[in-house]
Design an enzyme around this catalytic site. Structure first.
Site, PDB file in Angstrom:
ATOM      1  N   HIS A   1     -50.567  30.172 -55.045  1.00 47.82           N
ATOM      2  CA  HIS A   1     -51.643  29.163 -55.134  1.00 47.82           C
ATOM      3  C   HIS A   1     -52.840  29.847 -55.776  1.00 47.82           C
ATOM      4  CE1 HIS A   1     -53.983  25.701 -54.319  1.00 47.82           C
ATOM      5  NE2 HIS A   1     -54.096  25.746 -53.009  1.00 47.82           N
TER       6      HIS A   1
ATOM      7  N   MET B   1     -46.939  35.061 -63.297  1.00 57.10           N
ATOM      8  CA  MET B   1     -48.101  34.403 -62.700  1.00 57.10           C
ATOM      9  C   MET B   1     -48.995  33.775 -63.765  1.00 57.10           C
ATOM     10  SD  MET B   1     -47.817  34.472 -59.592  1.00 57.10           S
ATOM     11  CE  MET B   1     -46.729  35.220 -58.432  1.00 57.10           C
ATOM     12  N   GLY B   2     -49.590  32.633 -63.389  1.00 57.71           N
ATOM     13  CA  GLY B   2     -50.462  31.946 -64.346  1.00 57.71           C
ATOM     14  C   GLY B   2     -49.697  30.975 -65.225  1.00 57.71           C
ATOM     15  N   PHE B   3     -48.418  30.807 -64.957  1.00 59.57           N
ATOM     16  CA  PHE B   3     -47.601  29.859 -65.730  1.00 59.57           C
ATOM     17  C   PHE B   3     -46.888  28.900 -64.789  1.00 59.57           C
ATOM     18  CE2 PHE B   3     -48.273  33.152 -68.775  1.00 59.57           C
ATOM     19  CZ  PHE B   3     -48.340  32.480 -69.987  1.00 59.57           C
TER      20      PHE B   3
ATOM     21  N   ARG C   1     -56.393  21.286 -67.384  1.00 61.34           N
ATOM     22  CA  ARG C   1     -57.650  22.044 -67.337  1.00 61.34           C
ATOM     23  C   ARG C   1     -57.651  23.222 -68.291  1.00 61.34           C
ATOM     24  NH1 ARG C   1     -56.645  23.109 -61.131  1.00 61.34           N
ATOM     25  NH2 ARG C   1     -54.657  23.625 -62.126  1.00 61.34           N
TER      26      ARG C   1
ATOM     27  N   ASP D   1     -55.147  29.278 -63.920  1.00 51.22           N
ATOM     28  CA  ASP D   1     -55.362  30.679 -63.540  1.00 51.22           C
ATOM     29  C   ASP D   1     -55.182  31.633 -64.717  1.00 51.22           C
ATOM     30  OD1 ASP D   1     -55.928  30.267 -60.803  1.00 51.22           O
ATOM     31  OD2 ASP D   1     -53.818  29.809 -60.481  1.00 51.22           O
TER      32      ASP D   1
ATOM     33  N   ARG E   1     -63.681  25.267 -54.808  1.00 51.57           N
ATOM     34  CA  ARG E   1     -62.799  24.306 -54.130  1.00 51.57           C
ATOM     35  C   ARG E   1     -63.393  23.756 -52.833  1.00 51.57           C
ATOM     36  NH1 ARG E   1     -57.443  23.089 -55.238  1.00 51.57           N
ATOM     37  NH2 ARG E   1     -58.138  23.300 -57.395  1.00 51.57           N
TER      38      ARG E   1
ATOM     39  N   ARG F   1     -47.685  14.784 -39.307  1.00 54.48           N
ATOM     40  CA  ARG F   1     -46.690  15.466 -38.481  1.00 54.48           C
ATOM     41  C   ARG F   1     -45.304  15.121 -39.021  1.00 54.48           C
ATOM     42  NH1 ARG F   1     -42.301  17.048 -35.829  1.00 54.48           N
ATOM     43  NH2 ARG F   1     -42.652  17.777 -33.701  1.00 54.48           N
TER      44      ARG F   1
ATOM     45  N   HIS G   1     -46.323  24.845 -63.066  1.00 53.83           N
ATOM     46  CA  HIS G   1     -47.100  24.060 -62.113  1.00 53.83           C
ATOM     47  C   HIS G   1     -46.179  23.089 -61.393  1.00 53.83           C
ATOM     48  CE1 HIS G   1     -50.328  21.576 -60.471  1.00 53.83           C
ATOM     49  NE2 HIS G   1     -51.076  22.648 -60.652  1.00 53.83           N
TER      50      HIS G   1
ATOM     51  N   VAL H   1     -40.986  35.533 -61.594  1.00 56.87           N
ATOM     52  CA  VAL H   1     -42.005  34.516 -61.853  1.00 56.87           C
ATOM     53  C   VAL H   1     -43.167  35.188 -62.582  1.00 56.87           C
ATOM     54  CG1 VAL H   1     -43.726  33.051 -60.728  1.00 56.87           C
ATOM     55  CG2 VAL H   1     -41.384  33.095 -59.882  1.00 56.87           C
TER      56      VAL H   1
END
Ligand code: COA
Length: 379
Positions: free
Chosen positions: A225, A260-262, A273, A318, A343, A362, A264, A258
């Site tokens: 995240h 990172m930054g790629f 964005r 990111d 955020r 729940r 979604h 993975v």
């Protein structure tokens, strides 16, 4: 077997008026306004007001909102002492989470009496989070608390508290200030993402707002995240040379790692964005000597990921935010606390929405453990 939606992927948990993520058109709307339009010339505080009230402020409303925020920026002695007492090598997200939780202990109201109280806490945190993060950055460098400057705007005050106003300060580079402000607007809100959902779950129990934000910070810390912007920069530093970037990405893909930054969970054709943040990062880079290598590496990684994946994986926010914050001079572990500063606006908006139209969240689980059995007699 029940129809399980692992990771709740594709599940609509509720309605929201706060923002609309549209993966088909690559757009993100805050109360109907495209975020890239807002980021063009609106201030972050205007966006905060919009998210909490559903409308952009008039000049008078904005001035009142800004004055109220500026008056709340300072930290009391007890909060300063708590931050100073934390280990200097703890993760800055742990520090910001603990500071927010501590501020909650100072609130005589243990449970939320009405949604105005949520707005009050949102404003308190919008104003104080930059001071908390600045203090944490400074104390690790052996420097002391700097009082916030009520004469300065949101981003200018924060950059001033962290870096001062010397010739190398981002405060004296217009591209840096602009890029920082845009990053706050772009990071402000993104519907039912993991941290916002955490805040909504806590609010749905009638838990208080401090707890909801503390929980959300914990969710945001994860590298899948908010932590991705840190990981992006670690990767770029590991690659170091743009000439190695293509092979590096190909090796990662071949190893099924993975990057990172790629990618979604919602956007599958590109993060709405990214164009705004990418342009701001590239503009900022022109004001920083020797930054060409990061821009070059950025382009090569983006192209390699796109060209070498069957689903055409594209960057998320990111990816440009990581090197932008790095060039401004922030230490990498502080990238996610910067995300928290932004955020808090979206979290607060969702906490208000959940509070005003509540239903305990729940979900059910499908049990796959052993069949019922007898507890054996103690041997
Ligand atoms: N690097 C390499 N491969 C990736 C990838 C990435 N960043 N993102 C997705 N993929 C791969 C997946 O492994 C999957 O491969 P498989 O079909 O062989 O299993 C395929 O692409 C489809 O993935 P998808 O279903 O689109 O991803 P998801 O919705 O499960 O995951 C993320 C979304 C964000 C968790 C994932 O893209 C990721 O981990 N990204 C890196 C972390 C990051 O940048 N997070 C910030 C999000 S704003």
């Amino acid at each position: 077997m029940a129809d399980i939606k692992k990771g709740l992927a594709g599940v609509y948990a509720d309605t929201t008026k706060v923002s609309k993520v549209n993966p088909e058109t690559n757009s993100l709307l805050y109360y109907g306004y495209p975020v890239d339009e807002l980021a063009k010339d609106r201030r972050f505080e205007e966006v905060a007001y919009l998210l909490w009230n559903g409308e952009l402020p008039t000049a008078e409303q904005l001035s009142e909102f800004q004055d109220a925020g500026r008056a709340r920026r300072g930290l009391d002695e007890a909060t300063i002492a708590v931050i100073e007492a934390m280990p200097k090598d703890c993760h800055p997200m742990d520090a910001v989470r603990t500071a927010v939780s501590f501020l909650g202990t100072l609130d005589p109201q243990h449970f939320t009496p009405n949604s105005d109280h949520i707005r009050e806490i949102g404003l308190e945190l919008l104003a104080k989070l930059p001071t908390i993060v600045a203090l944490d950055i400074r104390r690790r460098r052996g420097e002391g608390y700097v009082e916030p400057n009520p004469e300065l705007g949101y981003s200018e005050n924060f950059l001033w508290m962290v870096f001062g106003d010397g010739p190398d300060s981002p405060l004296n580079k217009p591209g840096d200030v602009e890029c920082f402000e845009k990053s706050m607007i772009l990071y402000a809100e993104h519907s039912f993402n993991a941290s916002t959902s955490t805040a909504r779950v806590i609010t749905s129990t009638r838990g208080d707002t401090w707890s909801a934000v503390t929980g959300a910070i914990g969710a945001l810390k994860g590298p899948l995240h908010g932590g991705a912007n840190e990981a992006v920069m670690h990767n770029m530093i590991e690659i170091d040379d743009p000439a190695k970037a293509e092979q590096w990405a190909k090796d990662k893909l071949a190893a099924k790692d993975v990057v990172m930054g790629f990618g979604h969970r919602v956007y599958k054709k590109g993060d709405s964005r990214v164009p705004t943040m990418e342009a701001a990062f590239k503009k900022l880079a022109t004001e920083h000597e020797g930054s060409e290598k990061w821009v070059e590496m950025y382009d090569i990684l983006a192209e390699t990921m796109y060209e070498n994946t069957s689903i055409r994986i594209r960057p998320n926010l990111d990816f440009p935010a990581g090197p932008a914050y790095y060039l401004m001079g922030f230490d990498i572990p502080f990238f996610t606390p910067l995300f928290v500063m932004a955020r808090i606006t979206g979290w607060t908006a969702h906490i208000i929405e959940q509070y005003e139209n509540n239903s305990l969240i729940r979900p059910l689980s499908e049990y796959v453990g052993p069949d019922q059995r007898e507890v054996p007699a103690r041997p």
